[in-house]
Design an enzyme around this catalytic site. Structure first.
Site, mmCIF file in Angstrom:
data_model
loop_
_atom_site.group_PDB
_atom_site.id
_atom_site.type_symbol
_atom_site.label_atom_id
_atom_site.label_comp_id
_atom_site.label_asym_id
_atom_site.label_seq_id
_atom_site.Cartn_x
_atom_site.Cartn_y
_atom_site.Cartn_z
ATOM 1 N N ARG A 295 0.820 -1.233 0.000
ATOM 2 C CA ARG A 295 0.000 0.000 0.000
ATOM 3 C C ARG A 295 0.845 1.270 0.000
ATOM 4 N NH1 ARG A 295 -2.439 -3.221 3.657
ATOM 5 N NH2 ARG A 295 -4.295 -4.275 2.890
ATOM 6 N N LYS A 317 3.249 11.633 -10.811
ATOM 7 C CA LYS A 317 2.319 10.808 -11.597
ATOM 8 C C LYS A 317 3.019 9.498 -11.931
ATOM 9 C CE LYS A 317 -0.564 14.254 -13.882
ATOM 10 N NZ LYS A 317 -0.989 14.800 -15.184
ATOM 11 N N GLU A 359 9.745 19.156 -24.812
ATOM 12 C CA GLU A 359 9.202 19.549 -23.492
ATOM 13 C C GLU A 359 9.865 20.833 -22.994
ATOM 14 O OE1 GLU A 359 6.730 18.479 -21.733
ATOM 15 O OE2 GLU A 359 6.284 16.540 -22.631
ATOM 16 N N LYS A 406 8.558 23.087 -13.419
ATOM 17 C CA LYS A 406 7.529 22.061 -13.191
ATOM 18 C C LYS A 406 7.307 21.864 -11.700
ATOM 19 C CE LYS A 406 5.679 17.587 -14.269
ATOM 20 N NZ LYS A 406 5.730 16.309 -14.979
ATOM 21 N N GLU A 416 -3.849 18.590 -10.077
ATOM 22 C CA GLU A 416 -4.428 19.139 -11.296
ATOM 23 C C GLU A 416 -5.890 19.531 -11.099
ATOM 24 O OE1 GLU A 416 -2.847 17.004 -14.616
ATOM 25 O OE2 GLU A 416 -4.344 17.834 -15.956
ATOM 26 N N ARG A 423 -1.771 23.289 -12.741
ATOM 27 C CA ARG A 423 -1.019 22.244 -13.431
ATOM 28 C C ARG A 423 -1.445 22.072 -14.890
ATOM 29 N NH1 ARG A 423 1.108 16.662 -10.580
ATOM 30 N NH2 ARG A 423 2.234 15.973 -12.396
ATOM 31 N N ASN A 427 -0.039 21.265 -19.870
ATOM 32 C CA ASN A 427 -0.611 20.563 -21.030
ATOM 33 C C ASN A 427 -0.418 21.292 -22.341
ATOM 34 O OD1 ASN A 427 -1.428 18.223 -20.071
ATOM 35 N ND2 ASN A 427 -3.550 18.798 -19.735
ATOM 36 N N HIS A 430 -0.059 19.425 -25.546
ATOM 37 C CA HIS A 430 -0.257 18.008 -25.245
ATOM 38 C C HIS A 430 -1.573 17.428 -25.745
ATOM 39 C CE1 HIS A 430 3.422 18.282 -23.065
ATOM 40 N NE2 HIS A 430 3.346 17.027 -22.643
ATOM 41 N N HIS A 434 -0.837 14.353 -27.752
ATOM 42 C CA HIS A 434 -1.244 12.981 -27.388
ATOM 43 C C HIS A 434 -2.007 12.323 -28.525
ATOM 44 C CE1 HIS A 434 -0.904 13.727 -22.816
ATOM 45 N NE2 HIS A 434 0.103 13.000 -23.239
ATOM 46 N N HIS A 447 7.452 10.874 -27.420
ATOM 47 C CA HIS A 447 6.537 11.810 -26.763
ATOM 48 C C HIS A 447 6.897 13.274 -27.065
ATOM 49 C CE1 HIS A 447 3.863 13.367 -23.724
ATOM 50 N NE2 HIS A 447 4.881 14.022 -23.168
HETATM 51 N N1 LIG Z 1 4.852 10.631 -15.205
HETATM 52 C C1 LIG Z 1 4.866 11.688 -15.976
HETATM 53 O O1 LIG Z 1 4.515 12.792 -15.550
HETATM 54 C C2 LIG Z 1 5.345 11.565 -17.378
HETATM 55 C C3 LIG Z 1 5.583 12.712 -18.146
HETATM 56 C C4 LIG Z 1 6.102 12.564 -19.435
HETATM 57 C C5 LIG Z 1 6.362 11.297 -19.939
HETATM 58 N N2 LIG Z 1 6.106 10.193 -19.163
HETATM 59 C C6 LIG Z 1 6.384 8.847 -19.668
HETATM 60 O O2 LIG Z 1 7.778 8.734 -19.932
HETATM 61 C C7 LIG Z 1 7.986 7.720 -20.914
HETATM 62 C C8 LIG Z 1 9.000 8.219 -21.919
HETATM 63 O O3 LIG Z 1 10.190 8.551 -21.235
HETATM 64 P P1 LIG Z 1 11.629 8.045 -21.745
HETATM 65 O O4 LIG Z 1 11.799 8.372 -23.166
HETATM 66 O O5 LIG Z 1 12.638 8.520 -20.767
HETATM 67 O O6 LIG Z 1 11.419 6.462 -21.612
HETATM 68 P P2 LIG Z 1 12.296 5.174 -21.351
HETATM 69 O O7 LIG Z 1 12.342 4.944 -19.893
HETATM 70 O O8 LIG Z 1 11.651 4.113 -22.158
HETATM 71 O O9 LIG Z 1 13.742 5.447 -21.900
HETATM 72 C C9 LIG Z 1 13.990 5.498 -23.278
HETATM 73 C C10 LIG Z 1 15.180 4.619 -23.680
HETATM 74 O O10 LIG Z 1 16.383 5.185 -23.178
HETATM 75 C C11 LIG Z 1 17.178 4.164 -22.567
HETATM 76 N N3 LIG Z 1 17.992 4.845 -21.550
HETATM 77 C C12 LIG Z 1 17.627 5.258 -20.326
HETATM 78 N N4 LIG Z 1 18.623 5.963 -19.743
HETATM 79 C C13 LIG Z 1 19.654 5.975 -20.624
HETATM 80 C C14 LIG Z 1 20.941 6.552 -20.610
HETATM 81 N N5 LIG Z 1 21.376 7.298 -19.588
HETATM 82 N N6 LIG Z 1 21.751 6.363 -21.687
HETATM 83 C C15 LIG Z 1 21.316 5.646 -22.775
HETATM 84 N N7 LIG Z 1 20.085 5.111 -22.847
HETATM 85 C C16 LIG Z 1 19.256 5.272 -21.780
HETATM 86 C C17 LIG Z 1 16.186 3.195 -22.043
HETATM 87 O O11 LIG Z 1 16.768 1.920 -21.893
HETATM 88 C C18 LIG Z 1 15.124 3.213 -23.134
HETATM 89 O O12 LIG Z 1 15.485 2.315 -24.169
HETATM 90 C C19 LIG Z 1 6.620 7.407 -21.493
HETATM 91 O O13 LIG Z 1 6.161 6.185 -20.981
HETATM 92 C C20 LIG Z 1 5.736 8.536 -20.980
HETATM 93 O O14 LIG Z 1 4.393 8.152 -20.807
HETATM 94 C C21 LIG Z 1 5.615 10.312 -17.903
#
Ligand SMILES: NC(=O)c1ccc[n+]([C@@H]2O[C@H](COP(=O)([O-])OP(=O)(O)OC[C@H]3O[C@@H](n4cnc5c(N)ncnc54)[C@H](O)[C@@H]3O)[C@@H](O)[C@H]2O)c1
Length: 547
Positions: A295, A317, A359, A406, A416, A423, A427, A430, A434, A447
């Site tokens: 939990r 999030k 971003e 942020k 939000e 917050r 967007n 976005h 999206h 993204h």
């Molecule tokens: N929670 C939130 O508020 C929020 C906001 C924006 C995006 N997201 C989410 O984030 C995700 C996209 O983020 P991302 O692109 O970081 O994703 P990811 O975690 O999939 O990383 C992308 C790739 O980079 C590689 N990688 C990670 N660190 C590395 C490094 N230092 N050197 C080389 N390679 C590395 C990973 O192995 C992966 O293949 C999506 O799922 C999206 O929904 C969440």
């Protein structure tokens, strides 16, 4: 070595600096004096007759003139800085990297007392209740001073202060560079270069953890996690690790079940933290694991991609995807600490870095003029992984400006639910972003790339409604062009894109709330006609795509 003294006005930086330099027969540099001789006038005159901005420009130049740091063990120079010098991220980068930065701290009442007796006029204090003014400055600047290597607290006599600085000099082993250390309502936020392992250790100690349970994925593990694990182990931490699948595949309920079972087998208990090391996908999944296992257990976010450092690791999030859509199951769960280490970004593929800047452009468009200029100048270098953008501090500044903005928005409106300036501002770009991402099947478009198209579409809607001045839209568009973002039309049907838009979560009473750029920020509008939206979406699509 160079000893840099930082702290509020009245903390004794000049007096301590002079005495310390004498003791070590080293030159003493009073930055305020240097600024006065550069400008040819006293500081209060610069403020009164020119502006604070002109003063800050002189200050930045005086710091740059210090040149490279001295790396020998003996004290080579002692530098006293003006109280506000460290507010500028680039000054901090110059003053804290490879130098012993010492924060002279003290109670606001004591500092105010000293200021009352001082012959120097302090432009930011003069004419105000000094205790109140000092308290206000302390609250605004603590996160900058806190990042200094050593803090000397509450020692009233100069002798005691000198002894404490001497102890910091003897203990100095050129640790990794911390740039920001902030205690916030959504967790501690620490930014720096090469800091990951030491700051994870510090965060674990604060949580009274007995071991380091690392949750990562193969890509981030090779790039950063295994090195961090080795350093933690060398520092005496028992280390365990659980690896989730790489990329978006981590964000599945079945993966969370497997990982929760792994934690159960390790007998991870209710108060024991896990450490999430990876990009946004890993952070979302590991965060959701932390939110739900027993939990809810504490967790430490160590984002290793640029997207995660400027966006996804901040805000609490967490969640996973379902076959029906992205992020459909999740929870708000704030990390105890977020450790942002810009040194881990060097191994990222160019496409990842470039997309993340989508971003950053959004954060600039929300109203950070300096971030705009920074991206216009250094954005292409950052996207290409140019080493010079790390060395100059540009990369760290982009991470700090985007990420901290942020933090401030989320602290004001965590769930939000707030008003138009809450917050929902985040967007910008976005809603259609999206929809484009969904139309691409979440595979072809990253993204941040989708956000680039969404930003262009938001500008088109804003222009049609008369809220986005054409020159603002042109500036945002030109920056995206420079960064190579959203430059060629997308091959999707407008009907598909609008279908995904209709399924968007961010509806107020059935109407989509649009965040649209203004001359220097954004407005939120719920009255955007459907045909305006359709035209803006079509503007990003290849002509002739079937409807
Ligand atoms: N929670 C939130 O508020 C929020 C906001 C924006 C995006 N997201 C989410 O984030 C995700 C996209 O983020 P991302 O692109 O970081 O994703 P990811 O975690 O999939 O990383 C992308 C790739 O980079 C590689 N990688 C990670 N660190 C590395 C490094 N230092 N050197 C080389 N390679 C590395 C990973 O192995 C992966 O293949 C999506 O799922 C999206 O929904 C969440």
């Amino acid at each position: 070595m160079d000893v840099i003294l930082v702290g509020l006005p009245g903390s004794g930086k000049s007096a301590v600096g002079r005495r310390l330099a004498q003791r070590h027969q080293a030159p003493f540099i009073d930055l305020d004096e240097r600024i006065e001789s550069r400008a040819g006038r006293r500081i209060p005159e610069i403020f009164a007759e020119e502006s604070e901005a002109v003063f800050r420009a002189h200050e930045r130049a005086a710091i740059a003139e210090l040149g490279p740091p001295d790396r020998e063990p003996a004290v080579a120079r002692v530098v006293a800085t003006g109280g506000g010098a460290v507010v500028d991220p680039r000054n901090r980068w110059a003053l804290y990297r490879d130098r012993l930065a010492v924060w002279l701290d003290g109670r606001p009442e004591v500092l105010a007392q000293r200021l009352r007796r001082s012959p120097n006029v302090r432009p930011l204090i003069v004419g105000r209740d000094p205790v109140f003014a000092v308290r206000e400055l302390a609250a605004k600047r603590e996160r900058y001073y806190s990042a200094a290597t050593a803090r000397i607290n509450g020692v009233p006599e100069i002798h005691g202060v000198l002894e404490a600085v001497e102890a910091a000099i003897s203990a100095w082993r050129n640790p990794p560079t911390r740039l920001l250390d902030a205690e916030t309502a959504i967790g501690r936020y620490v930014l720096g270069e090469g800091i990951a392992a030491t700051e994870i250790g510090a965060a674990l100690r604060r949580l009274e953890a007995g071991r380091a349970v690392l949750v990562s994925e193969p890509g981030a593990w090779v790039a950063a996690g295994s090195g961090i694990a080795a350093t933690l182990a060398a520092d005496g931490w028992p280390v365990e690790h659980v690896l989730l699948p790489q990329g978006e595949d981590a964000k599945r309920l079945a993966v969370v079940e497997e990982a929760a079972r792994a934690l159960a087998r390790l007998h991870v208990e209710r108060s024991e933290p896990i450490v999430a090391i990876g990009g946004g996908a890993l952070g979302d999944a590991a965060g959701f694991l932390a939110a739900t296992y027993l939990r809810g257990i504490p967790f430490i976010q160590v984002p290793t991609t640029l997207v995660a450092q400027i966006d996804s690791a901040i805000g609490g999030k967490t969640g996973v995807d379902l076959p029906e859509g992205k992020n459909l199951v999740g929870a708000f769960h704030q990390p105890a600490t977020i450790v942002l280490d810009v040194a881990v970004l060097g191994s990222l593929p160019d496409r990842q870095r470039r997309a993340a800047l989508g971003e950053a452009v959004k954060m600039a468009a929300l109203g950070d003029e300096r971030l705009f200029e920074l991206l216009e100048r250094d954005g292409t270098g950052i996207a290409a992984g140019d080493e010079a953008t790390l060395e100059s501090g540009a990369l760290a500044e982009v991470v700090e400006r985007s990420g901290w903005a942020k933090v401030e928005v989320v602290v004001a409106d965590e769930r939000e639910r707030g008003p138009a300036d809450g917050r929902i501002r985040l967007n910008l770009g976005h809603s259609l972003g999206h929809a484009f991402e969904a139309a691409a099947g979440f595979g072809d478009l990253l993204h941040g790339e989708a956000v680039g198209y969404g930003l262009r579409a938001a500008c088109a809607i804003g222009e049609a409604l008369g809220v986005t001045p054409p020159e603002r839209a042109r500036r945002i568009g030109a920056l995206l062009d420079r960064l190579g973002l959203a430059t060629s039309p997308l091959p999707y049907a407008v009907g598909t894109v609008l279908g995904h838009l209709a399924a968007d979560k961010k509806h107020a009473a059935g109407r989509l709330r649009w965040v649209l750029p203004t001359a220097d920020g954004v407005v939120v509008r719920a009255d955007v006609p459907a045909d305006v939206v359709e035209r803006a979406a079509t503007g990003q699509l290849a002509t002739g795509s079937p409807a």
